[in-house]
Design an enzyme around this catalytic site. Structure first.
Site, PDB file in Angstrom:
ATOM      1  N   THR A 108      14.340  -1.089  -0.249  1.00 58.30           N
ATOM      2  CA  THR A 108      15.285  -2.200  -0.167  1.00 58.30           C
ATOM      3  C   THR A 108      16.701  -1.632  -0.018  1.00 58.30           C
ATOM      4  O   THR A 108      17.053  -0.644  -0.661  1.00 58.30           O
ATOM      5  CB  THR A 108      15.190  -3.049  -1.457  1.00 58.30           C
ATOM      6  OG1 THR A 108      13.822  -3.422  -1.616  1.00 58.30           O
ATOM      7  CG2 THR A 108      16.050  -4.284  -1.381  1.00 58.30           C
ATOM      8  N   GLU A 122      -0.402  -0.242   7.079  1.00 61.44           N
ATOM      9  CA  GLU A 122      -1.378   0.391   6.188  1.00 61.44           C
ATOM     10  C   GLU A 122      -1.617  -0.501   4.977  1.00 61.44           C
ATOM     11  O   GLU A 122      -0.672  -1.001   4.386  1.00 61.44           O
ATOM     12  CB  GLU A 122      -0.857   1.772   5.763  1.00 61.44           C
ATOM     13  CG  GLU A 122      -1.844   2.561   4.940  1.00 61.44           C
ATOM     14  CD  GLU A 122      -3.234   2.539   5.535  1.00 61.44           C
ATOM     15  OE1 GLU A 122      -3.409   3.018   6.668  1.00 61.44           O
ATOM     16  OE2 GLU A 122      -4.161   2.025   4.891  1.00 61.44           O
ATOM     17  N   CYS A 157       5.983  -1.129  -3.347  1.00 54.54           N
ATOM     18  CA  CYS A 157       5.984  -2.082  -2.224  1.00 54.54           C
ATOM     19  C   CYS A 157       6.028  -3.565  -2.553  1.00 54.54           C
ATOM     20  O   CYS A 157       6.675  -4.314  -1.827  1.00 54.54           O
ATOM     21  CB  CYS A 157       4.794  -1.787  -1.327  1.00 54.54           C
ATOM     22  SG  CYS A 157       4.918  -0.154  -0.597  1.00 54.54           S
ATOM     23  N   PHE A 158       5.345  -4.016  -3.600  1.00 54.27           N
ATOM     24  CA  PHE A 158       5.247  -5.471  -3.797  1.00 54.27           C
ATOM     25  C   PHE A 158       6.634  -6.125  -3.845  1.00 54.27           C
ATOM     26  O   PHE A 158       6.917  -7.064  -3.115  1.00 54.27           O
ATOM     27  CB  PHE A 158       4.474  -5.793  -5.078  1.00 54.27           C
ATOM     28  CG  PHE A 158       2.971  -5.781  -4.897  1.00 54.27           C
ATOM     29  CD1 PHE A 158       2.393  -5.536  -3.662  1.00 54.27           C
ATOM     30  CD2 PHE A 158       2.129  -6.032  -5.973  1.00 54.27           C
ATOM     31  CE1 PHE A 158       1.020  -5.523  -3.489  1.00 54.27           C
ATOM     32  CE2 PHE A 158       0.763  -6.028  -5.820  1.00 54.27           C
ATOM     33  CZ  PHE A 158       0.204  -5.772  -4.582  1.00 54.27           C
ATOM     34  N   ARG A 163      -3.124  -4.084 -21.189  1.00 53.46           N
ATOM     35  CA  ARG A 163      -4.069  -3.907 -20.077  1.00 53.46           C
ATOM     36  C   ARG A 163      -5.495  -4.338 -20.424  1.00 53.46           C
ATOM     37  O   ARG A 163      -6.417  -4.109 -19.634  1.00 53.46           O
ATOM     38  CB  ARG A 163      -4.097  -2.423 -19.657  1.00 53.46           C
ATOM     39  CG  ARG A 163      -2.835  -1.923 -18.980  1.00 53.46           C
ATOM     40  CD  ARG A 163      -2.719  -2.433 -17.552  1.00 53.46           C
ATOM     41  NE  ARG A 163      -1.595  -1.805 -16.878  1.00 53.46           N
ATOM     42  CZ  ARG A 163      -1.337  -1.966 -15.578  1.00 53.46           C
ATOM     43  NH1 ARG A 163      -2.101  -2.731 -14.832  1.00 53.46           N
ATOM     44  NH2 ARG A 163      -0.296  -1.382 -15.037  1.00 53.46           N
TER      45      ARG A 163
HETATM   46  P1  NAD Z   1       7.321   8.020   0.683  1.00 51.76           P
HETATM   47  O1  NAD Z   1       8.720   7.888   0.244  1.00 51.76           O
HETATM   48  O2  NAD Z   1       6.288   8.551  -0.252  1.00 51.76           O
HETATM   49  O3  NAD Z   1       7.249   8.945   1.994  1.00 51.76           O
HETATM   50  C1  NAD Z   1       8.104   8.834   3.077  1.00 51.76           C
HETATM   51  C2  NAD Z   1       8.422  10.237   3.591  1.00 51.76           C
HETATM   52  O4  NAD Z   1       9.149  10.129   4.818  1.00 51.76           O
HETATM   53  C3  NAD Z   1       9.289  11.073   2.646  1.00 51.76           C
HETATM   54  O5  NAD Z   1       8.613  12.264   2.295  1.00 51.76           O
HETATM   55  C4  NAD Z   1      10.566  11.348   3.468  1.00 51.76           C
HETATM   56  O6  NAD Z   1      11.123  12.624   3.226  1.00 51.76           O
HETATM   57  C5  NAD Z   1      10.047  11.236   4.881  1.00 51.76           C
HETATM   58  N1  NAD Z   1      11.088  10.982   5.881  1.00 51.76           N
HETATM   59  C6  NAD Z   1      12.076  10.057   5.864  1.00 51.76           C
HETATM   60  N2  NAD Z   1      12.800  10.115   6.985  1.00 51.76           N
HETATM   61  C7  NAD Z   1      12.274  11.094   7.746  1.00 51.76           C
HETATM   62  C8  NAD Z   1      12.593  11.637   9.030  1.00 51.76           C
HETATM   63  N3  NAD Z   1      13.579  11.136   9.775  1.00 51.76           N
HETATM   64  N4  NAD Z   1      11.850  12.654   9.506  1.00 51.76           N
HETATM   65  C9  NAD Z   1      10.835  13.159   8.767  1.00 51.76           C
HETATM   66  N5  NAD Z   1      10.477  12.695   7.552  1.00 51.76           N
HETATM   67  C10 NAD Z   1      11.186  11.662   7.045  1.00 51.76           C
HETATM   68  O7  NAD Z   1       6.896   6.579   1.200  1.00 51.76           O
HETATM   69  P2  NAD Z   1       5.402   5.971   1.275  1.00 51.76           P
HETATM   70  O8  NAD Z   1       5.004   5.446  -0.054  1.00 51.76           O
HETATM   71  O9  NAD Z   1       4.520   6.937   1.983  1.00 51.76           O
HETATM   72  O10 NAD Z   1       5.665   4.699   2.193  1.00 51.76           O
HETATM   73  C11 NAD Z   1       5.937   4.840   3.577  1.00 51.76           C
HETATM   74  C12 NAD Z   1       5.829   3.463   4.221  1.00 51.76           C
HETATM   75  O11 NAD Z   1       4.491   2.969   4.069  1.00 51.76           O
HETATM   76  C13 NAD Z   1       6.738   2.410   3.600  1.00 51.76           C
HETATM   77  O12 NAD Z   1       7.185   1.566   4.626  1.00 51.76           O
HETATM   78  C14 NAD Z   1       5.814   1.636   2.673  1.00 51.76           C
HETATM   79  O13 NAD Z   1       6.224   0.303   2.509  1.00 51.76           O
HETATM   80  C15 NAD Z   1       4.503   1.682   3.435  1.00 51.76           C
HETATM   81  N6  NAD Z   1       3.290   1.590   2.600  1.00 51.76           N
HETATM   82  C16 NAD Z   1       3.218   2.285   1.423  1.00 51.76           C
HETATM   83  C17 NAD Z   1       2.044   2.226   0.670  1.00 51.76           C
HETATM   84  C18 NAD Z   1       1.916   2.972  -0.629  1.00 51.76           C
HETATM   85  O14 NAD Z   1       0.902   2.795  -1.289  1.00 51.76           O
HETATM   86  N7  NAD Z   1       2.855   3.798  -1.035  1.00 51.76           N
HETATM   87  C19 NAD Z   1       0.944   1.508   1.149  1.00 51.76           C
HETATM   88  C20 NAD Z   1       1.057   0.835   2.360  1.00 51.76           C
HETATM   89  C21 NAD Z   1       2.231   0.884   3.088  1.00 51.76           C
HETATM   90  C1  UGA Z   2      -0.526  -2.608  -2.929  1.00 50.45           C
HETATM   91  C2  UGA Z   2      -1.603  -3.323  -2.110  1.00 50.45           C
HETATM   92  O1  UGA Z   2      -2.741  -3.536  -2.959  1.00 50.45           O
HETATM   93  C3  UGA Z   2      -2.005  -2.499  -0.893  1.00 50.45           C
HETATM   94  O2  UGA Z   2      -2.923  -3.239  -0.104  1.00 50.45           O
HETATM   95  C4  UGA Z   2      -0.749  -2.193  -0.067  1.00 50.45           C
HETATM   96  O3  UGA Z   2      -1.093  -1.381   1.045  1.00 50.45           O
HETATM   97  C5  UGA Z   2       0.254  -1.469  -0.934  1.00 50.45           C
HETATM   98  O4  UGA Z   2       0.577  -2.298  -2.083  1.00 50.45           O
HETATM   99  C6  UGA Z   2       1.550  -1.213  -0.226  1.00 50.45           C
HETATM  100  O5  UGA Z   2       1.867  -1.839   0.748  1.00 50.45           O
HETATM  101  O6  UGA Z   2       2.238  -0.359  -0.775  1.00 50.45           O
HETATM  102  P1  UGA Z   2      -0.501  -0.627  -4.694  1.00 50.45           P
HETATM  103  O7  UGA Z   2       0.867  -1.116  -4.975  1.00 50.45           O
HETATM  104  O8  UGA Z   2      -0.705   0.808  -4.432  1.00 50.45           O
HETATM  105  O9  UGA Z   2      -1.099  -1.396  -3.429  1.00 50.45           O
HETATM  106  O10 UGA Z   2      -1.467  -1.002  -5.911  1.00 50.45           O
HETATM  107  P2  UGA Z   2      -2.145  -2.368  -6.390  1.00 50.45           P
HETATM  108  O11 UGA Z   2      -3.526  -2.080  -6.784  1.00 50.45           O
HETATM  109  O12 UGA Z   2      -1.950  -3.475  -5.448  1.00 50.45           O
HETATM  110  O13 UGA Z   2      -1.342  -2.669  -7.727  1.00 50.45           O
HETATM  111  C7  UGA Z   2       0.009  -3.088  -7.697  1.00 50.45           C
HETATM  112  C8  UGA Z   2       0.429  -3.480  -9.088  1.00 50.45           C
HETATM  113  O14 UGA Z   2      -0.231  -4.667  -9.526  1.00 50.45           O
HETATM  114  C9  UGA Z   2       0.108  -2.432 -10.169  1.00 50.45           C
HETATM  115  O15 UGA Z   2       1.173  -2.327 -11.053  1.00 50.45           O
HETATM  116  C10 UGA Z   2      -1.130  -2.979 -10.839  1.00 50.45           C
HETATM  117  O16 UGA Z   2      -1.296  -2.539 -12.154  1.00 50.45           O
HETATM  118  C11 UGA Z   2      -0.861  -4.463 -10.774  1.00 50.45           C
HETATM  119  N1  UGA Z   2      -2.088  -5.288 -10.851  1.00 50.45           N
HETATM  120  C12 UGA Z   2      -3.014  -5.223  -9.867  1.00 50.45           C
HETATM  121  C13 UGA Z   2      -2.252  -6.154 -11.926  1.00 50.45           C
HETATM  122  O17 UGA Z   2      -1.399  -6.245 -12.840  1.00 50.45           O
HETATM  123  N2  UGA Z   2      -3.383  -6.921 -11.962  1.00 50.45           N
HETATM  124  C14 UGA Z   2      -4.335  -6.877 -11.001  1.00 50.45           C
HETATM  125  O18 UGA Z   2      -5.339  -7.626 -11.118  1.00 50.45           O
HETATM  126  C15 UGA Z   2      -4.143  -5.992  -9.920  1.00 50.45           C
END
Ligand code: NAD
Ligand code: UGA
Length: 478
Positions: free
Chosen positions: A97, A169, A280-281, A452
């Site tokens: 954000t 993803e 992310c949420f 939990r």
């Molecule tokens: P993260 O912060 O773990 O990783 C992002 C990486 O990108 C960092 O290591 C950073 O150094 C690198 N980076 C940034 N700018 C760069 C550049 N110009 N060149 C090369 N590397 C660069 O983030 P994340 O959790 O992997 O999330 C990435 C995206 O995926 C976000 O948009 C997030 O919303 C989405 N997403 C995350 C999850 C999750 O579970 N974390 C799940 C689904 C989608």
């Molecule tokens: C969430 C989504 O589940 C993924 O599909 C999505 O790709 C991802 O966000 C993303 O875009 O980053 P994540 O945040 O890794 O995944 O984990 P979740 O299992 O969704 O849990 C999120 C939060 O909700 C945690 O704090 C978890 O403890 C809580 N949660 C989950 C509850 O409190 N109750 C539940 O029943 C489920």
């Protein structure tokens, strides 16, 4: 013409880029995958010989990385070279954000996406398929396309061309490898049928065809935000009901089980907890709120914003409950915090409910012993912005009256003289605590606060401990 992909570059070696490319390299041994990042430390960790030192903890990840790394999966900071050689580039960088400027506090900060797009525009050669893997606001593909189009025009000597796809993803942390190996669906948004087909050929190596969905690019971007918003909304809904349970004599576990049997509702994502965390949420809902506000849809914005507000209120109410049960003061009281990650099976603490709850308890004067099997004390220090105390005696001298502190413990044996235990993450180890042993070491009366629903209430009570469980209007003495 459908291009058969031979070389992939993934920009961003984070929680998404790393595991996603590890699974792709495992399922597509004929494809060469370069994962690049600007963060040298992170890349070094991905390359560490000791696979338990990978930068991300995910069950099953180190086994897959062990099989593919340095064969067809490479981690490096060689961004230019990897982009030059790639037929397909995944942009998997962070999109947090915005902290300042237009849309601050709600809109996504796209500076890392824009930089990546500019690098692709500059270094790529020939035709390149650019895939948005990061979660992005609707119509971001337009921005990427504009940047790439200008490169197409400028490249007089070499012919450059691009197709932009959205392929969000859906993995969840803690189950990332399983989610990647067995996804509910793979979403491919775009308007170039050949590029979409090239990407789907990769997924078809392990995902059945009926799970691969094709949409237009804007639907794909919006579907990702909507998916997270719906999931988070369920958690805020069930957490709001937990507070009603506590005052009416109902039990949230019984309510969840009962409503979850309705196939229209379904049983998943109905576990009441300390409030949703994760990177992310919150950010994705706020992004949706910003989008709605931008288009003048004030009531829509208000509806989704309330999901985040309910989550904030719920986290506060847990800390307040602890204070209330411990006679209204935590000054010089020792509280054991079990779990700091935002959920079990991950070392990620981003937006973890534990951060706000621990800060509130420390502000009330508590001395916390924080235990987590995977989170490092340095990470906790960064999150709390309070240095770990060497000893609580020292703390009494150094800190203002009523200001508490914290210490880290990797072991689950620090119950001595504790006034309470507060469970914040559902790690498996916490389910098997010997409460009789713990009670012997704790002061009397002592409390167990279970946010939990993982302890056995009978065993805790038999050990002579007071128990407060989230949403338990039957056993809690409210
Ligand atoms: P993260 O912060 O773990 O990783 C992002 C990486 O990108 C960092 O290591 C950073 O150094 C690198 N980076 C940034 N700018 C760069 C550049 N110009 N060149 C090369 N590397 C660069 O983030 P994340 O959790 O992997 O999330 C990435 C995206 O995926 C976000 O948009 C997030 O919303 C989405 N997403 C995350 C999850 C999750 O579970 N974390 C799940 C689904 C989608
Ligand atoms: C969430 C989504 O589940 C993924 O599909 C999505 O790709 C991802 O966000 C993303 O875009 O980053 P994540 O945040 O890794 O995944 O984990 P979740 O299992 O969704 O849990 C999120 C939060 O909700 C945690 O704090 C978890 O403890 C809580 N949660 C989950 C509850 O409190 N109750 C539940 O029943 C489920």
């Amino acid at each position: 013409m459908v291009i058969s992909i031979k070389k992939i570059c993934c920009i961003g070696a984070g929680y998404v880029g790393g595991p996603t490319m590890a699974v792709m390299s495992f399922k597509c041994p004929e494809v060469l995958i370069n994962v690049v990042d600007v963060n040298q430390e992170r890349i070094d960790a991905w390359n560490s010989e000791d696979l338990s030192k990978l930068p991300i903890y995910e069950p099953g990840l180190k086994e897959i990385v062990g099989k593919t790394r340095d064969k067809n999966l490479f981690f490096s900071t060689r961004i230019k070279e990897s982009i030059e050689n790639a037929d397909m580039i995944f942009i998997s960088v962070n999109t947090p954000t915005k902290k300042k400027g237009l849309g601050a506090g709600k809109a996504s900060d796209l500076k890392w996406v824009e930089t990546s797009a500019r690098e692709v525009a500059k270094f790529s050669k020939g035709h390149t398929i650019v895939v948005e893997k990061s979660t992005l606001p609707v119509r971001t593909a337009e921005v990427i396309q504009k940047i790439l189009k200008s490169a197409e025009k400028e490249s007089k000597k070499q012919i450059k061309s691009f197709s932009v796809l959205s392929n969000p993803e859906f993995l969840a942390e803690g189950t990332a490898i399983n989610d990647l190996l067995n996804p509910d669906r793979v979403l491919i948004g775009g308007d170039n049928k050949e590029a979409m087909s090239s990407l789907s050929q990769i997924y078809k190596k392990w995902v059945s065809e009926n799970k691969i969905l094709f949409t237009n690019i804007w639907s794909s971007e919006l579907a990702k935000l909507t998916s997270n918003a719906f999931l988070a909304q369920r958690i805020s809904s069930i957490n709001s009901i937990s507070s009603i349970c506590e005052v009416t004599g109902a039990d949230i576990r019984e309510v969840s089980r009962s409503i979850g049997k309705d196939t229209r509702i379904g049983s998943k994502f109905l576990d009441s907890g300390p409030g949703f965390g994760g990177s992310c949420f919150k950010k994705d809902i706020l992004n949706l709120v910003y989008l709605a506000e931008y288009f003048g849809l004030k009531d829509v914005a208000k509806f989704w914003e309330s999901v985040v507000e309910m989550n904030n209120w719920h986290q506060k109410r847990i800390a307040e409950k602890v204070v209330q049960k411990l006679f209204g003061t935590l000054a010089n009281k020792k509280i054991i915090i079990l779990g700091f990650s935002f959920k079990a099976n991950t070392n990620d603490t981003r937006e973890s409910a534990a951060i706000n709850i621990c800060k509130d308890l420390i502000n009330e004067g508590a001395n916390l012993i924080i235990h987590d099997p995977k989170v490092s004390p340095t990470q906790i220090e960064n999150d709390l912005r309070i240095k770990q105390s060497n000893s609580f005696e020292l703390n009494e001298i150094t800190y203002k009256k009523d200001q508490g502190n914290w210490q880290f413990s990797r072991n689950l044996d620090k119950f001595d003289n504790a006034h309470a235990v507060l469970i914040l993450t559902e790690w498996e180890d916490f389910k098997n605590i010997n409460w009789i042993d713990a009670a012997r070491k704790m002061v009397s009366p002592a409390w167990v606060f279970d946010s939990r629903s993982i302890v056995n209430p009978i065993k805790v009570k038999e050990a002579g401990l007071n128990l407060w469980r989230l949403g338990d209007g039957i056993q809690n003495d409210n």
